[in-house]
Structures are given as structure tokens and as C-alpha cells.
Scaffold this active site. Structure first.
Site, PDB file in Angstrom:
ATOM      1  N   SER A  35       4.193 -23.261 -10.968  1.00  0.00           N
ATOM      2  CA  SER A  35       4.367 -22.175 -11.938  1.00  0.00           C
ATOM      3  C   SER A  35       5.709 -22.313 -12.633  1.00  0.00           C
ATOM      4  O   SER A  35       6.739 -22.521 -11.981  1.00  0.00           O
ATOM      5  CB  SER A  35       4.329 -20.814 -11.236  1.00  0.00           C
ATOM      6  OG  SER A  35       3.082 -20.606 -10.661  1.00  0.00           O
ATOM      7  N   HIS A  66      -0.969 -22.733 -15.781  1.00  0.00           N
ATOM      8  CA  HIS A  66      -1.241 -24.042 -15.174  1.00  0.00           C
ATOM      9  C   HIS A  66      -2.226 -24.774 -16.090  1.00  0.00           C
ATOM     10  O   HIS A  66      -3.422 -24.508 -16.092  1.00  0.00           O
ATOM     11  CB  HIS A  66      -1.807 -23.884 -13.755  1.00  0.00           C
ATOM     12  CG  HIS A  66      -0.770 -23.493 -12.764  1.00  0.00           C
ATOM     13  ND1 HIS A  66      -0.203 -24.390 -11.887  1.00  0.00           N
ATOM     14  CD2 HIS A  66      -0.164 -22.322 -12.540  1.00  0.00           C
ATOM     15  CE1 HIS A  66       0.697 -23.770 -11.152  1.00  0.00           C
ATOM     16  NE2 HIS A  66       0.735 -22.506 -11.520  1.00  0.00           N
ATOM     17  N   HIS A  88      -4.386 -23.862  -5.949  1.00  0.00           N
ATOM     18  CA  HIS A  88      -3.771 -23.103  -4.852  1.00  0.00           C
ATOM     19  C   HIS A  88      -4.827 -22.718  -3.814  1.00  0.00           C
ATOM     20  O   HIS A  88      -5.994 -22.525  -4.160  1.00  0.00           O
ATOM     21  CB  HIS A  88      -3.112 -21.822  -5.377  1.00  0.00           C
ATOM     22  CG  HIS A  88      -1.988 -22.068  -6.334  1.00  0.00           C
ATOM     23  ND1 HIS A  88      -2.203 -22.314  -7.672  1.00  0.00           N
ATOM     24  CD2 HIS A  88      -0.650 -22.115  -6.149  1.00  0.00           C
ATOM     25  CE1 HIS A  88      -1.037 -22.507  -8.272  1.00  0.00           C
ATOM     26  NE2 HIS A  88      -0.078 -22.392  -7.379  1.00  0.00           N
ATOM     27  N   TYR A  90      -5.189 -19.877  -2.428  1.00  0.00           N
ATOM     28  CA  TYR A  90      -5.737 -18.533  -2.670  1.00  0.00           C
ATOM     29  C   TYR A  90      -6.883 -18.530  -3.681  1.00  0.00           C
ATOM     30  O   TYR A  90      -7.588 -17.529  -3.831  1.00  0.00           O
ATOM     31  CB  TYR A  90      -4.641 -17.544  -3.118  1.00  0.00           C
ATOM     32  CG  TYR A  90      -3.900 -17.930  -4.382  1.00  0.00           C
ATOM     33  CD1 TYR A  90      -4.495 -17.859  -5.637  1.00  0.00           C
ATOM     34  CD2 TYR A  90      -2.576 -18.360  -4.308  1.00  0.00           C
ATOM     35  CE1 TYR A  90      -3.819 -18.223  -6.783  1.00  0.00           C
ATOM     36  CE2 TYR A  90      -1.880 -18.720  -5.454  1.00  0.00           C
ATOM     37  CZ  TYR A  90      -2.509 -18.648  -6.691  1.00  0.00           C
ATOM     38  OH  TYR A  90      -1.829 -19.026  -7.813  1.00  0.00           O
ATOM     39  N   GLU A  91      -7.083 -19.657  -4.401  1.00  0.00           N
ATOM     40  CA  GLU A  91      -8.204 -19.707  -5.343  1.00  0.00           C
ATOM     41  C   GLU A  91      -9.538 -19.732  -4.585  1.00  0.00           C
ATOM     42  O   GLU A  91     -10.590 -19.464  -5.160  1.00  0.00           O
ATOM     43  CB  GLU A  91      -8.071 -20.920  -6.277  1.00  0.00           C
ATOM     44  CG  GLU A  91      -6.890 -20.770  -7.244  1.00  0.00           C
ATOM     45  CD  GLU A  91      -6.613 -22.029  -8.045  1.00  0.00           C
ATOM     46  OE1 GLU A  91      -7.495 -22.446  -8.808  1.00  0.00           O
ATOM     47  OE2 GLU A  91      -5.514 -22.591  -7.895  1.00  0.00           O
ATOM     48  N   ALA A 118       7.556 -22.136  -8.323  1.00  0.00           N
ATOM     49  CA  ALA A 118       8.366 -20.937  -8.534  1.00  0.00           C
ATOM     50  C   ALA A 118       8.387 -20.204  -7.204  1.00  0.00           C
ATOM     51  O   ALA A 118       7.378 -20.194  -6.484  1.00  0.00           O
ATOM     52  CB  ALA A 118       7.745 -20.064  -9.606  1.00  0.00           C
ATOM     53  N   MET A 216       3.691 -19.714  -2.594  1.00  0.00           N
ATOM     54  CA  MET A 216       2.280 -19.845  -2.188  1.00  0.00           C
ATOM     55  C   MET A 216       1.769 -21.273  -2.366  1.00  0.00           C
ATOM     56  O   MET A 216       0.568 -21.475  -2.572  1.00  0.00           O
ATOM     57  CB  MET A 216       1.414 -18.882  -3.008  1.00  0.00           C
ATOM     58  CG  MET A 216       1.850 -17.429  -2.923  1.00  0.00           C
ATOM     59  SD  MET A 216       0.886 -16.397  -4.044  1.00  0.00           S
ATOM     60  CE  MET A 216       1.828 -14.857  -3.987  1.00  0.00           C
ATOM     61  N   SER A 217       2.654 -22.254  -2.315  1.00  0.00           N
ATOM     62  CA  SER A 217       2.202 -23.629  -2.592  1.00  0.00           C
ATOM     63  C   SER A 217       3.083 -24.638  -1.856  1.00  0.00           C
ATOM     64  O   SER A 217       3.760 -24.300  -0.898  1.00  0.00           O
ATOM     65  CB  SER A 217       2.270 -23.892  -4.102  1.00  0.00           C
ATOM     66  OG  SER A 217       3.611 -23.905  -4.537  1.00  0.00           O
ATOM     67  N   ASN A 240      12.321 -14.880  -9.116  1.00  0.00           N
ATOM     68  CA  ASN A 240      12.491 -13.440  -8.851  1.00  0.00           C
ATOM     69  C   ASN A 240      13.149 -13.288  -7.494  1.00  0.00           C
ATOM     70  O   ASN A 240      13.147 -14.231  -6.696  1.00  0.00           O
ATOM     71  CB  ASN A 240      11.117 -12.738  -8.829  1.00  0.00           C
ATOM     72  CG  ASN A 240      10.183 -13.352  -7.810  1.00  0.00           C
ATOM     73  OD1 ASN A 240       9.602 -14.426  -8.056  1.00  0.00           O
ATOM     74  ND2 ASN A 240      10.052 -12.728  -6.665  1.00  0.00           N
ATOM     75  N   HIS A 252       3.130 -11.656 -11.782  1.00  0.00           N
ATOM     76  CA  HIS A 252       3.101 -13.093 -12.093  1.00  0.00           C
ATOM     77  C   HIS A 252       3.729 -13.369 -13.465  1.00  0.00           C
ATOM     78  O   HIS A 252       4.422 -14.359 -13.651  1.00  0.00           O
ATOM     79  CB  HIS A 252       1.661 -13.621 -12.050  1.00  0.00           C
ATOM     80  CG  HIS A 252       1.555 -15.096 -12.322  1.00  0.00           C
ATOM     81  ND1 HIS A 252       2.086 -16.043 -11.471  1.00  0.00           N
ATOM     82  CD2 HIS A 252       1.011 -15.782 -13.362  1.00  0.00           C
ATOM     83  CE1 HIS A 252       1.855 -17.256 -11.975  1.00  0.00           C
ATOM     84  NE2 HIS A 252       1.212 -17.129 -13.115  1.00  0.00           N
TER      85      HIS A 252
HETATM   86  N1  HPA Z   1       6.426 -14.490  -3.447  1.00  0.00           N
HETATM   87  C1  HPA Z   1       5.458 -15.436  -3.346  1.00  0.00           C
HETATM   88  N2  HPA Z   1       5.266 -16.368  -4.268  1.00  0.00           N
HETATM   89  C2  HPA Z   1       6.080 -16.367  -5.332  1.00  0.00           C
HETATM   90  C3  HPA Z   1       7.102 -15.427  -5.489  1.00  0.00           C
HETATM   91  C4  HPA Z   1       7.288 -14.435  -4.503  1.00  0.00           C
HETATM   92  O1  HPA Z   1       8.168 -13.566  -4.582  1.00  0.00           O
HETATM   93  N3  HPA Z   1       7.718 -15.715  -6.663  1.00  0.00           N
HETATM   94  C5  HPA Z   1       7.087 -16.797  -7.178  1.00  0.00           C
HETATM   95  N4  HPA Z   1       6.094 -17.191  -6.385  1.00  0.00           N
END
Ligand code: HPA
Length: 279
Positions: A35, A66, A88, A90-91, A118, A216-217, A240, A252
Site C-alpha cells: 500500500s 494496488h 493479502h 484477508y482477501e 504501509a 497485514m502483509s 499512521n 485505508h
Molecule cells: N494497522 C494494520 N495495518 C496497517 C496499519 C495499521 O495501523 N496502517 C497501515 N497498514
């Protein structure tokens, strides 16, 4: 056995397709864009590109931002394969689509694997837009991408995990960031399956377990790449502050927006790094 042979067949078809399109080029390195990292691949010089849906075994991505293109880019004396867009866990399609790009890059002969993402910053000194080189990880995805038959005969059944992220590549990444005046750190990444973001209580718990950033990756690709004998490294953009570290609620879109602002330094860092690798 069934899944393995179908994967092998698709890998063979993908290899033939890429060789027909690009010739007998053996890339030295591969980058997976997470991301926020995709735009990095948009205007690279000397690049040939193919959409994922034309390549056997590669499926279109389902997540905003993506893009779903495979690029072959000439950097220095070498070639780098760039997956613009990743799948991912989670998909909901299991490990297959996450494993395939790594198996394909390995089959094409790459030696170095750069995984980007990210991530939410857990370490209190991290600011949005900082970068973090992965020194290690915590796998809290609830599963392991190596479950099932080993991808090839050389792959150990129980791969050692003492040094998943290659120290020499970590140093090169830090050096490349510093040369470009980026705020760049090393730290531990914790991976969860998502797609829900974490609760503040979870973030406090992961912080006390030693995690510096959350996402998450990356961990599945790093685990597989390392088990295949690739030199693996990982780079997060802190998009973040993790839940509860900031009072803001997580979206997101904000993750993508923050990465956009940091993009020039992310891009400069990665290009310096790939140039050093091509040496
Ligand atoms: N948590 C999980 N995945 C993420 C985050 C987060 O704060 N920021 C970007 N991907």
C-alpha cells in the site's frame, strides 16, 4: 499434491509467457509494492510492463491502490522485477495468491527480494512518513504460508527463522534512506491477518511484546522467500500511528494519503538501494 502440481504447471506457463514477452532476461532483484508504494513504479526509466491478468497464475488485486502490473526495469547493470500490487490473506483466497509472485520471481532467478508495505507506528517516536527497515517480525496472522507440501525439494520442511531479514540488505536500506535525508529506523513488524484494524488494547499488547510497527502483509512473502534461499529485506512506510497511539480513527484512505506525501523519499531510497544492489 494436487495443489502443488497445479501451481507448478502455472509457474511453468507464466515463465514461458514472460520469456516470450521479455526474452531470456534473469532479473537480480524483485520488489513487491505494498500500500502506498505502487506509484513508485509508474515512471521508472527503461521499463517493460504487463498487466497481471495476462500472466498465468497472477490474479487481479482487489484492494484500492494496488494496481496489478508486473514491471521489468533496468537499473544499473541489472534488471529488477516489480510487482505493482499484492494480494493479502484477508482477501480470503488463502496463501496461494500470496505465494505465487514469490515462487515466480524465484523461478525467474532473482536473488534479492525487497518487500514494502504501509504500517501503523507503535514505537512512540515514529512519525507519519518515517520509514522502518524490518529487523525481525512477529507472525500473528493465525497461520503460516509454508503449511502444505514444500515448494521444491531444496526447501527445508522446518526452515530456520533466526535471520529472515538479511543484515547486509538491511544496512544498505538504512544507508540509502540516510543518503536521501529520510527519517529511517530499524524495527520489528507484527503482522495480523486483518482486515479489521487493531484495537488499542491489542496495540498496547504488541508494543509490550516488542513490536514497533503493525501491518497485514509482508511476513508471508518474507517467510517463503527466506525458505527458498532468497536474500530478503522489508521496508515499511509509517502511514499512521497505530490505534490508540493517535486519537484519530483509522481509514485505508488516510493510509494511502500519508504514503503519497512521503513518496518522494520512499522512491529516492528504493532507487538508491536498487542501484547499490546492481552495483
Ligand atoms: N494497522 C494494520 N495495518 C496497517 C496499519 C495499521 O495501523 N496502517 C497501515 N497498514
Amino acid at each position: 499434491m494436487q495443489e502443488l502440481s497445479q501451481t507448478d504447471q502455472l509457474l511453468g506457463e507464466a515463465l514461458t509467457y514472460l520469456r516470450d514477452s521479455w526474452g531470456e532476461i534473469i532479473p537480480d532483484s524483485c520488489m513487491i509494492c505494498g500500500s502506498g508504494w505502487g506509484p513508485l513504479a509508474d515512471d521508472l526509466p527503461d521499463t517493460q510492463s504487463l498487466p497481471y491478468d495476462q500472466i498465468p497464475g497472477l490474479s487481479a488485486t482487489t484492494v484500492a491502490g494496488h494496481n496489478g502490473q508486473l514491471h521489468l526495469c533496468r537499473i544499473g547493470d541489472g534488471h529488477t522485477l516489480i510487482f505493482q500490487g499484492r494480494r493479502h490473506f484477508y482477501e480470503g483466497d488463502g496463501w496461494g495468491p500470496i505465494r505465487f509472485p514469490i515462487l515466480l520471481a524465484h523461478k525467474l532467478g532473482i536473488k534479492n527480494l525487497l518487500l514494502t508495505n504501509a504500517a501503523g507506528g507503535i514505537r512512540s517516536s515514529f512519525e507519519v512518513g518515517d520509514m522502518m527497515v524490518l529487523s525481525d517480525h512477529l507472525n500473528f496472522m493465525g497461520s503460516n504460508p509454508l503449511i502444505g507440501p514444500p515448494a521444491n525439494q531444496e526447501m527445508p520442511r522446518f526452515p530456520d527463522q533466526t535471520e529472515v531479514y538479511e543484515p547486509a540488505l538491511r544496512n544498505l536500506l538504512v544507508q540509502s534512506g540516510q543518503e536521501n535525508d529520510a527519517r529511517i529506523h530499524e524495527g520489528v513488524y507484527v503482522a495480523l491477518s486483518g482486515p479489521a484494524f487493531e484495537t488499542p488494547a491489542e496495540i498496547r499488547a504488541f508494543g509490550s511484546l516488542g513490536a514497533d510497527a503493525v501491518g497485514m502483509s509482508t511476513v508471508p512473502e518474507a517467510t517463503l522467500g527466506h525458505a527458498l534461499g532468497l536474500r530478503v529485506c522489508g521496508l515499511s512506510c509509517i502511514s499512521n500511528k497505530a490505534a490508540g497511539i493517535s486519537t484519530e480513527k483509522l481509514k485505508h484512505e488516510d493510509v494511502e494519503e500519508a504514503a503519497k506525501i512521503a513518496l518522494p523519499k520512499m522512491k529516492a531510497t528504493v532507487l538508491s538501494f536498487l542501484n547499490k544492489l546492481a552495483g
